[in-house]
Design a protein around this motif. Structure first.
Motif, PDB file in Angstrom:
ATOM      1  N   LEU A  27     -61.856 -12.953  12.823  1.00  0.00           N
ATOM      2  CA  LEU A  27     -61.874 -11.591  12.288  1.00  0.00           C
ATOM      3  C   LEU A  27     -60.548 -10.892  12.578  1.00  0.00           C
ATOM      4  O   LEU A  27     -59.998 -10.224  11.700  1.00  0.00           O
ATOM      5  CB  LEU A  27     -63.044 -10.797  12.859  1.00  0.00           C
ATOM      6  N   ALA A  28     -60.041 -11.050  13.774  1.00  0.00           N
ATOM      7  CA  ALA A  28     -58.764 -10.431  14.131  1.00  0.00           C
ATOM      8  C   ALA A  28     -57.655 -10.917  13.200  1.00  0.00           C
ATOM      9  O   ALA A  28     -56.864 -10.113  12.694  1.00  0.00           O
ATOM     10  CB  ALA A  28     -58.420 -10.739  15.583  1.00  0.00           C
ATOM     11  N   HIS A  29     -57.626 -12.217  12.966  1.00  0.00           N
ATOM     12  CA  HIS A  29     -56.601 -12.785  12.077  1.00  0.00           C
ATOM     13  C   HIS A  29     -56.716 -12.203  10.671  1.00  0.00           C
ATOM     14  O   HIS A  29     -55.720 -11.785  10.084  1.00  0.00           O
ATOM     15  CB  HIS A  29     -56.724 -14.305  12.040  1.00  0.00           C
ATOM     16  N   ARG A  30     -57.931 -12.165  10.141  1.00  0.00           N
ATOM     17  CA  ARG A  30     -58.143 -11.638   8.793  1.00  0.00           C
ATOM     18  C   ARG A  30     -57.772 -10.158   8.687  1.00  0.00           C
ATOM     19  O   ARG A  30     -57.305  -9.703   7.645  1.00  0.00           O
ATOM     20  CB  ARG A  30     -59.599 -11.817   8.370  1.00  0.00           C
ATOM     21  N   ALA A  31     -58.015  -9.411   9.781  1.00  0.00           N
ATOM     22  CA  ALA A  31     -57.742  -7.971   9.777  1.00  0.00           C
ATOM     23  C   ALA A  31     -56.301  -7.651  10.162  1.00  0.00           C
ATOM     24  O   ALA A  31     -55.879  -6.500  10.080  1.00  0.00           O
ATOM     25  CB  ALA A  31     -58.695  -7.260  10.720  1.00  0.00           C
ATOM     26  N   VAL A  33     -54.862  -8.075  13.241  1.00  0.00           N
ATOM     27  CA  VAL A  33     -54.708  -7.559  14.598  1.00  0.00           C
ATOM     28  C   VAL A  33     -54.805  -8.713  15.584  1.00  0.00           C
ATOM     29  O   VAL A  33     -55.252  -9.809  15.241  1.00  0.00           O
ATOM     30  CB  VAL A  33     -55.768  -6.473  14.931  1.00  0.00           C
ATOM     31  N   HIS A  34     -54.414  -8.465  16.821  1.00  0.00           N
ATOM     32  CA  HIS A  34     -54.478  -9.481  17.858  1.00  0.00           C
ATOM     33  C   HIS A  34     -55.917  -9.624  18.356  1.00  0.00           C
ATOM     34  O   HIS A  34     -56.669  -8.653  18.388  1.00  0.00           O
ATOM     35  CB  HIS A  34     -53.551  -9.089  19.018  1.00  0.00           C
ATOM     36  N   ARG A  35     -56.288 -10.833  18.769  1.00  0.00           N
ATOM     37  CA  ARG A  35     -57.644 -11.089  19.245  1.00  0.00           C
ATOM     38  C   ARG A  35     -58.010 -10.210  20.434  1.00  0.00           C
ATOM     39  O   ARG A  35     -59.139  -9.713  20.533  1.00  0.00           O
ATOM     40  CB  ARG A  35     -57.823 -12.562  19.620  1.00  0.00           C
ATOM     41  N   THR A  36     -57.084  -9.967  21.347  1.00  0.00           N
ATOM     42  CA  THR A  36     -57.408  -9.134  22.512  1.00  0.00           C
ATOM     43  C   THR A  36     -57.661  -7.681  22.107  1.00  0.00           C
ATOM     44  O   THR A  36     -58.473  -6.996  22.730  1.00  0.00           O
ATOM     45  CB  THR A  36     -56.322  -9.204  23.596  1.00  0.00           C
ATOM     46  N   TYR A  37     -56.993  -7.220  21.055  1.00  0.00           N
ATOM     47  CA  TYR A  37     -57.242  -5.885  20.532  1.00  0.00           C
ATOM     48  C   TYR A  37     -58.656  -5.822  19.959  1.00  0.00           C
ATOM     49  O   TYR A  37     -59.393  -4.860  20.200  1.00  0.00           O
ATOM     50  CB  TYR A  37     -56.202  -5.524  19.475  1.00  0.00           C
ATOM     51  N   MET A  38     -59.048  -6.856  19.222  1.00  0.00           N
ATOM     52  CA  MET A  38     -60.405  -6.916  18.662  1.00  0.00           C
ATOM     53  C   MET A  38     -61.430  -6.912  19.795  1.00  0.00           C
ATOM     54  O   MET A  38     -62.444  -6.213  19.716  1.00  0.00           O
ATOM     55  CB  MET A  38     -60.569  -8.171  17.791  1.00  0.00           C
ATOM     56  N   THR A  49     -57.521   2.898  14.780  1.00  0.00           N
ATOM     57  CA  THR A  49     -56.996   3.801  13.767  1.00  0.00           C
ATOM     58  C   THR A  49     -57.842   3.650  12.504  1.00  0.00           C
ATOM     59  O   THR A  49     -58.555   2.658  12.327  1.00  0.00           O
ATOM     60  CB  THR A  49     -55.527   3.477  13.418  1.00  0.00           C
ATOM     61  N   LEU A  50     -57.749   4.631  11.633  1.00  0.00           N
ATOM     62  CA  LEU A  50     -58.469   4.534  10.361  1.00  0.00           C
ATOM     63  C   LEU A  50     -57.992   3.340   9.552  1.00  0.00           C
ATOM     64  O   LEU A  50     -58.797   2.666   8.892  1.00  0.00           O
ATOM     65  CB  LEU A  50     -58.303   5.825   9.561  1.00  0.00           C
ATOM     66  N   ARG A  51     -56.717   3.065   9.595  1.00  0.00           N
ATOM     67  CA  ARG A  51     -56.174   1.906   8.875  1.00  0.00           C
ATOM     68  C   ARG A  51     -56.794   0.612   9.406  1.00  0.00           C
ATOM     69  O   ARG A  51     -57.152  -0.288   8.633  1.00  0.00           O
ATOM     70  CB  ARG A  51     -54.655   1.851   9.004  1.00  0.00           C
ATOM     71  N   THR A  52     -56.934   0.517  10.727  1.00  0.00           N
ATOM     72  CA  THR A  52     -57.540  -0.676  11.318  1.00  0.00           C
ATOM     73  C   THR A  52     -58.998  -0.798  10.923  1.00  0.00           C
ATOM     74  O   THR A  52     -59.465  -1.886  10.578  1.00  0.00           O
ATOM     75  CB  THR A  52     -57.394  -0.657  12.851  1.00  0.00           C
ATOM     76  N   VAL A  53     -59.737   0.308  10.951  1.00  0.00           N
ATOM     77  CA  VAL A  53     -61.137   0.291  10.523  1.00  0.00           C
ATOM     78  C   VAL A  53     -61.222  -0.190   9.077  1.00  0.00           C
ATOM     79  O   VAL A  53     -62.073  -1.021   8.739  1.00  0.00           O
ATOM     80  CB  VAL A  53     -61.794   1.683  10.694  1.00  0.00           C
ATOM     81  N   ASP A  54     -60.346   0.295   8.235  1.00  0.00           N
ATOM     82  CA  ASP A  54     -60.324  -0.112   6.831  1.00  0.00           C
ATOM     83  C   ASP A  54     -60.016  -1.604   6.701  1.00  0.00           C
ATOM     84  O   ASP A  54     -60.689  -2.311   5.938  1.00  0.00           O
ATOM     85  CB  ASP A  54     -59.295   0.721   6.064  1.00  0.00           C
ATOM     86  N   ASN A  55     -59.038  -2.102   7.437  1.00  0.00           N
ATOM     87  CA  ASN A  55     -58.680  -3.530   7.380  1.00  0.00           C
ATOM     88  C   ASN A  55     -59.815  -4.416   7.868  1.00  0.00           C
ATOM     89  O   ASN A  55     -60.104  -5.466   7.279  1.00  0.00           O
ATOM     90  CB  ASN A  55     -57.420  -3.807   8.203  1.00  0.00           C
ATOM     91  N   ILE A  56     -60.468  -4.007   8.939  1.00  0.00           N
ATOM     92  CA  ILE A  56     -61.589  -4.789   9.469  1.00  0.00           C
ATOM     93  C   ILE A  56     -62.741  -4.794   8.470  1.00  0.00           C
ATOM     94  O   ILE A  56     -63.334  -5.838   8.203  1.00  0.00           O
ATOM     95  CB  ILE A  56     -62.040  -4.249  10.837  1.00  0.00           C
ATOM     96  N   ALA A  57     -63.056  -3.629   7.928  1.00  0.00           N
ATOM     97  CA  ALA A  57     -64.144  -3.541   6.942  1.00  0.00           C
ATOM     98  C   ALA A  57     -63.865  -4.435   5.740  1.00  0.00           C
ATOM     99  O   ALA A  57     -64.761  -5.146   5.268  1.00  0.00           O
ATOM    100  CB  ALA A  57     -64.336  -2.096   6.503  1.00  0.00           C
ATOM    101  N   GLU A  58     -62.634  -4.401   5.258  1.00  0.00           N
ATOM    102  CA  GLU A  58     -62.279  -5.268   4.123  1.00  0.00           C
ATOM    103  C   GLU A  58     -62.457  -6.730   4.501  1.00  0.00           C
ATOM    104  O   GLU A  58     -62.957  -7.528   3.709  1.00  0.00           O
ATOM    105  CB  GLU A  58     -60.831  -4.996   3.706  1.00  0.00           C
TER     106      GLU A  58
END
Length: 72
Positions: A27-31, A33-38, A49-58
């Protein structure tokens, strides 16, 4: 209360990720972000951030608001 949104996001992240049979790393890779951040998001130790929430949701194929809605 302070931290409630982080707790909701954390619980929803774990639930949606597990429903899809994805690892934190995948999921981190797809979004993008780094795995430790996830991991920190999933344990409510960090805010997103809202951008991160959007990327994860996508990456999960859901509406970003689904990650922020309390479940009962």
């Amino acid at each position: 209360m302070k931290g409630d949104l982080e707790q909701i996001l954390a619980a929803n992240l774990v639930a949606y990720r597990m429903e899809r049979g994805m690892s934190q790393e995948e999921l981190a890779h797809r979004a993008g972000v780094h795995r430790t951040y996830m991991q920190r998001l999933e344990t409510a130790k960090q805010s997103a951030t809202l951008r991160t929430v959007d990327n994860i949701a996508e990456s999960l194929g859901i509406d970003p608001l689904d990650l922020l809605r309390p479940t009962n």
